[in-house]
Write an enzyme that holds these catalytic residues in place. Structure first.
Site, PDB file in Angstrom:
ATOM      1  N   GLU A 120      49.232   8.391  96.263  1.00  0.00           N
ATOM      2  CA  GLU A 120      48.975   9.747  96.742  1.00  0.00           C
ATOM      3  C   GLU A 120      48.030   9.684  97.937  1.00  0.00           C
ATOM      4  OE1 GLU A 120      49.713  12.860  93.569  1.00  0.00           O
ATOM      5  OE2 GLU A 120      47.685  12.160  93.197  1.00  0.00           O
ATOM      6  N   GLY A 160      50.872  21.610  93.670  1.00  0.00           N
ATOM      7  CA  GLY A 160      51.177  23.006  94.008  1.00  0.00           C
ATOM      8  C   GLY A 160      52.591  23.442  93.649  1.00  0.00           C
ATOM      9  N   SER A 175      52.119  16.909  98.486  1.00  0.00           N
ATOM     10  CA  SER A 175      52.958  17.983  99.028  1.00  0.00           C
ATOM     11  C   SER A 175      54.456  17.740  98.826  1.00  0.00           C
ATOM     12  CB  SER A 175      52.625  18.214 100.501  1.00  0.00           C
ATOM     13  OG  SER A 175      51.269  18.609 100.629  1.00  0.00           O
ATOM     14  N   ASN A 190      51.420  18.068  87.788  1.00  0.00           N
ATOM     15  CA  ASN A 190      49.975  18.062  87.563  1.00  0.00           C
ATOM     16  C   ASN A 190      49.479  19.490  87.788  1.00  0.00           C
ATOM     17  OD1 ASN A 190      47.232  17.718  87.490  1.00  0.00           O
ATOM     18  ND2 ASN A 190      47.088  16.595  89.420  1.00  0.00           N
ATOM     19  N   TRP A 191      49.240  20.174  86.692  1.00  0.00           N
ATOM     20  CA  TRP A 191      48.870  21.599  86.792  1.00  0.00           C
ATOM     21  C   TRP A 191      47.403  21.806  87.157  1.00  0.00           C
ATOM     22  CZ3 TRP A 191      51.760  23.971  81.936  1.00  0.00           C
ATOM     23  CH2 TRP A 191      53.116  24.127  82.274  1.00  0.00           C
ATOM     24  N   GLY A 239      47.872  18.661  98.604  1.00  0.00           N
ATOM     25  CA  GLY A 239      47.527  20.076  98.725  1.00  0.00           C
ATOM     26  C   GLY A 239      47.407  20.567 100.159  1.00  0.00           C
TER      27      GLY A 239
HETATM   28  C1  PEP Z   1      48.439  16.185  93.214  1.00  0.00           C
HETATM   29  O1  PEP Z   1      47.547  16.942  92.875  1.00  0.00           O
HETATM   30  O2  PEP Z   1      48.578  15.107  92.626  1.00  0.00           O
HETATM   31  C2  PEP Z   1      49.300  16.588  94.314  1.00  0.00           C
HETATM   32  C3  PEP Z   1      50.115  15.698  94.802  1.00  0.00           C
HETATM   33  O3  PEP Z   1      49.187  17.891  94.768  1.00  0.00           O
HETATM   34  P1  PEP Z   1      50.181  18.626  95.809  1.00  0.00           P
HETATM   35  O4  PEP Z   1      51.588  18.384  95.321  1.00  0.00           O
HETATM   36  O5  PEP Z   1      49.787  20.054  95.769  1.00  0.00           O
HETATM   37  O6  PEP Z   1      49.954  17.984  97.148  1.00  0.00           O
END
Ligand code: PEP
Length: 260
Positions: free
Chosen positions: A171, A239, A217, A13-14, A177
């Site tokens: 999530e 990220g 993360s 997911n950019w 993040g």
């Molecule tokens: C996301 O945005 O779905 C996500 C899981 O971000 P990160 O990997 O940075 O925690």
């Protein structure tokens, strides 16, 4: 409850990152490193403006393209929105709905996410429905209640025979993040809960076929332990998906034998 038949889905997911030129070179480099994996699916969700320009490179690499959001109406006076017909036209197979940033920064309601999920299914675009609790909800012992509420609002009303038409992403908001990952056990517990909910709402075959991704993360150094859990079928990565070597390592996770 797991049957180990689900093809792992490793999704980037950019968010609002990378130019089109950077994205094109990322895809070429990723393809060079991971090839076209046969036993796992690689997905990239770039910003809307990148979908059309990336279509050919993604197809050539054998990767799947996803939008990060959608509107549920086919067309109309909805300034700034993009419909599923438009998304489908760009070659997207998937669309992310209900990401926590949409819920918490842009105020999207459970009801809207339900409308988006239903509309995606009607248009033949696979919704990746994001659910997850905030830290205060986890600390108050409300994780399952929150997941149940979000699942009920987004998935309860849809009809689903083919489990490949739906993806759920668990999530936990406190892990997105922040560098704080749910432990593999915490993630597994939540995923098992989601799968049980799906079995009650649909049936065991559907529940065993729907892929449930973990997001929060995910990094090269924790992906193997997460993917070793029986009900974790892939990752939604923010990220760590922005550096090609890091995302390539995540795609190339190695999995110890799953129970089940
Ligand atoms: C996301 O945005 O779905 C996500 C899981 O971000 P990160 O990997 O940075 O925690």
């Amino acid at each position: 409850m797991s049957t180990n038949v689900r093809t792992p889905l490793m999704a980037a997911n950019w968010k609002m990152h990378l130019s089109v030129a950077e994205a094109v070179s990322f895809i070429a480099k990723l393809h060079e490193i991971v090839g076209t994996p046969q036993d796992r699916e690689v997905l990239i969700a770039p910003p809307f403006t990148h979908l059309w320009p990336l279509r050919e490179a993604m197809t050539a690499a054998g990767f799947s393209l996803s939008a990060q959001n959608c509107h549920w109406e086919r067309q109309g006076a909805f300034t700034g929105e993009v419909s599923l017909t438009m998304i489908q036209e760009t070659g997207c197979r998937y669309v992310i709905v209900g990401h926590s940033e949409r819920r918490h920064i842009f105020g999207e309601s459970d009801a809207w996410i339900g409308l988006k999920t239903a509309a995606a299914l009607v248009h033949g675009v696979v919704p990746i429905v994001c659910i997850g609790e905030k830290i205060e909800e986890r600390e108050a012992g409300l994780t399952e209640e929150v997941l149940r509420r979000q699942l009920t609002a987004s998935v309860e009303g849809v009809s689903l025979q083919d489990p490949n038409r739906l993806v759920i992403a668990y999530e936990p908001v406190w892990a997105i993040g922040t560098g704080k990952t749910a432990t593999p056990q915490q993630a597994q517990e939540a995923h098992a809960f989601v799968r049980q909910w799906l079995a009650k709402r649909f049936d065991k075959a559907v529940a065993n076929g729907v892929r449930i991704l973990y997001g929060g993360s995910v990094k090269p150094d924790n992906v193997d332990d997460l993917m070793a859990q029986p009900d974790i079928d892939g990752a939604l990565v923010g990220g760590a998906s922005l550096q090609v070597t890091s995302f390539a390592r995540i795609v190339q996770f190695t999995r110890s034998v799953k129970n089940g």
